[in-house]
Design a protein around this motif. Structure first.
Motif, PDB file in Angstrom:
ATOM      1  N   GLY A 151      -6.595  -6.047 -15.779  1.00 28.86           N
ATOM      2  CA  GLY A 151      -7.658  -5.566 -16.962  1.00 28.86           C
ATOM      3  C   GLY A 151      -6.654  -5.344 -18.287  1.00 28.86           C
ATOM      4  N   LEU A 152      -5.704  -6.245 -18.485  1.00 24.72           N
ATOM      5  CA  LEU A 152      -4.921  -6.119 -19.621  1.00 24.72           C
ATOM      6  C   LEU A 152      -5.007  -7.597 -20.385  1.00 24.72           C
ATOM      7  N   PRO A 153      -4.652  -7.422 -21.985  1.00 21.34           N
ATOM      8  CA  PRO A 153      -4.626  -8.686 -22.645  1.00 21.34           C
ATOM      9  C   PRO A 153      -3.218  -9.169 -22.284  1.00 21.34           C
ATOM     10  N   ALA A 154      -3.245 -10.635 -22.495  1.00 24.74           N
ATOM     11  CA  ALA A 154      -2.130 -11.507 -21.990  1.00 24.74           C
ATOM     12  C   ALA A 154      -1.257 -11.394 -23.301  1.00 24.74           C
ATOM     13  N   TYR A 155       0.189 -11.109 -23.109  1.00 19.02           N
ATOM     14  CA  TYR A 155       0.931 -10.934 -24.239  1.00 19.02           C
ATOM     15  C   TYR A 155       2.336 -11.709 -23.661  1.00 19.02           C
ATOM     16  N   ILE A 156       2.945 -12.678 -24.540  1.00 14.88           N
ATOM     17  CA  ILE A 156       4.319 -13.169 -24.088  1.00 14.88           C
ATOM     18  C   ILE A 156       5.292 -12.624 -25.407  1.00 14.88           C
ATOM     19  N   GLN A 157       6.507 -12.094 -25.026  1.00 18.15           N
ATOM     20  CA  GLN A 157       7.511 -11.757 -26.066  1.00 18.15           C
ATOM     21  C   GLN A 157       8.507 -12.977 -26.071  1.00 18.15           C
ATOM     22  N   THR A 158       8.634 -13.247 -27.547  1.00 22.68           N
ATOM     23  CA  THR A 158       9.672 -14.291 -27.515  1.00 22.68           C
ATOM     24  C   THR A 158      10.612 -13.719 -28.758  1.00 22.68           C
ATOM     25  N   ALA A 159      11.556 -14.813 -28.857  1.00 23.62           N
ATOM     26  CA  ALA A 159      12.712 -14.400 -29.954  1.00 23.62           C
ATOM     27  C   ALA A 159      12.931 -15.526 -30.900  1.00 23.62           C
ATOM     28  N   THR A 160      13.507 -15.225 -31.995  1.00 24.84           N
ATOM     29  CA  THR A 160      13.807 -16.446 -32.992  1.00 24.84           C
ATOM     30  C   THR A 160      15.199 -15.755 -33.604  1.00 24.84           C
ATOM     31  N   GLY A 161      15.848 -16.775 -34.143  1.00 24.33           N
ATOM     32  CA  GLY A 161      16.908 -16.254 -34.942  1.00 24.33           C
ATOM     33  C   GLY A 161      18.472 -16.210 -34.153  1.00 24.33           C
ATOM     34  N   ALA A 162      18.393 -16.552 -33.105  1.00 26.84           N
ATOM     35  CA  ALA A 162      19.649 -16.488 -32.203  1.00 26.84           C
ATOM     36  C   ALA A 162      19.800 -17.657 -31.563  1.00 26.84           C
ATOM     37  N   GLU A 163      21.024 -18.123 -30.960  1.00 22.55           N
ATOM     38  CA  GLU A 163      21.112 -19.316 -30.218  1.00 22.55           C
ATOM     39  C   GLU A 163      20.520 -19.045 -28.828  1.00 22.55           C
ATOM     40  N   GLY A 164      19.592 -19.968 -28.310  1.00 23.62           N
ATOM     41  CA  GLY A 164      19.190 -19.878 -27.167  1.00 23.62           C
ATOM     42  C   GLY A 164      17.889 -19.021 -27.134  1.00 23.62           C
ATOM     43  N   ALA A 165      17.230 -18.633 -28.350  1.00 27.61           N
ATOM     44  CA  ALA A 165      16.004 -18.086 -28.390  1.00 27.61           C
ATOM     45  C   ALA A 165      14.788 -19.007 -28.290  1.00 27.61           C
TER      46      ALA A 165
END
Length: 368
Positions: A151-165
């Motif tokens: 019963g939850l919306p689907a979220y994906i947490q991502t990152a930018t600005g660092a090596e390996g992001a």
């Protein structure tokens, strides 16, 4: 920019450099100034049909016509931050995840699907540190179904600005109709200077610093506890917390809660939370009674928590701050913190992309 032996600028990047950090110069037409050059540095996220997509450190995506390029080259990863300890993105992402554990989680390859009855996006999103073990579209279908079943919306947490992001994943998600809803930054700093802070020498720019002379500022009482008691929860910005939310608050390798008592019968004047994990101390939930601001209470809370973390062997600090929270950013910068990387939450909204799916439920979140 890349310059040839003849002294001319050259474009020395191709579509084969997708995924690498690049620096490009292009010519643009400005109504007021005519033609001029502008430079862009970031990860080359795609090069398709004559258009380059470059993702800057902040997560901003810049589209550049191949025909406008004047020069370009692959550049080394961003230099080490001038402030704070050396740290990789993956190390910090795992430390931050351990400090805010969900009520339920499941592995999909190297991805972790997390759920906590809707209490914060961080505890109800996918942490994609690596390969999901299946093609991306198949992984996203599974993610949508997993959250829909809860019963939850689907979220994906991502990152930018660092090596390996995850600049490339951000572009793939946007191409498939996922919507970026929240961007914040993870900041790091050295722990000892925070532990040494006193109300009388709180950093310039601290939104809590009093206008009173330094000698007249008295250090408030800060009580540390292993649990978030009713008094602490009385100041916490989210009310009516579920048992799952309380478990998230209490999760982490070594958790401490700080309280500055308020007037009798009133909620605390200030609170804070710290999770000690090896060399890292993570700060969160630093909140002050609006009527007691500019009295050094936030500084006192963080200093007390930092001293406890130092006693447990920590030497480095991290915290998360939203882009628009200018007062908090000024305070943390004054304490010696600086940005390490940006992170983002992408949400699947049914009907927004090529492949539908998801729960269609409303957004229960009020914070990252």
């Amino acid at each position: 920019m890349e310059i040839s032996a003849s002294g001319r600028l050259e474009v020395r990047i191709t579509a084969a450099d997708v995924g690498k950090r690049v620096s490009v110069r292009r010519m643009i037409k400005d109504v007021a100034e005519g033609e001029k050059f502008t430079d862009t540095v970031g990860v080359l996220t795609s090069w398709d049909k004559g258009v380059l997509l470059i993702t800057r450190r902040t997560g901003e995506m810049v589209q550049i016509a191949e025909s406008s390029l004047v020069a370009g080259k692959v550049v080394p990863a961003a230099p080490a931050r001038r402030r704070g300890p050396a740290a990789s993105y993956e190390e910090l992402a795992r430390v931050a995840a351990r400090a805010w554990r969900p009520g339920e989680s499941e592995r999909l390859g190297a991805w972790e699907l997390r759920a906590a009855s809707g209490f914060t996006r961080r505890a109800n999103s996918v942490l994609p540190l690596g390969d999901p073990g299946v093609p991306l579209d198949e992984a996203l279908t599974y993610v949508r179904g997993w959250y829909a079943a809860r019963g939850l919306p689907a979220y994906i947490q991502t990152a930018t600005g660092a090596e390996g992001a995850q600049e490339l994943l951000c572009a793939e998600l946007e191409a498939r109709g996922w919507t970026r809803e929240v961007t914040a930054e993870l900041w790091i700093g050295s722990l000892a200077p925070i532990g040494d802070l006193e109300v009388s020498d709180a950093p310039i720019g601290d939104l809590e610093v009093s206008d009173a002379p330094a000698g007249d500022r008295k250090a408030p009482e800060v009580v540390l506890s292993r649990e978030a008691d009713d008094a602490w929860l009385g100041r916490y910005q989210r009310k009516g917390l579920s048992d799952v939310a309380l478990r998230v608050l209490g999760s982490g390798p070594s958790v401490w809660f700080a309280t500055v008592p308020g007037a009798e019968g009133e909620p605390p004047a200030a609170i804070g939370r710290c999770v000690v994990d090896g060399r890292w101390a993570g700060f969160a939930a630093v909140e002050v009674d609006p009527a007691r601001r500019r009295q050094g209470l936030a500084t006192a809370v963080m200093a007390a928590l930092a001293r406890r973390a130092l006693d447990e062997g920590a030497s480095a600090a991290w915290l998360q701050v939203e882009e628009e929270n200018t007062e908090a950013r000024a305070m943390y910068a004054g304490m010696g913190f600086g940005p390490h990387h940006a992170y983002h939450h992408y949400r699947w909204i049914p009907g927004s992309g090529a492949a539908d799916g998801g729960s269609g439920v409303g957004d229960p979140y009020r914070s990252v």
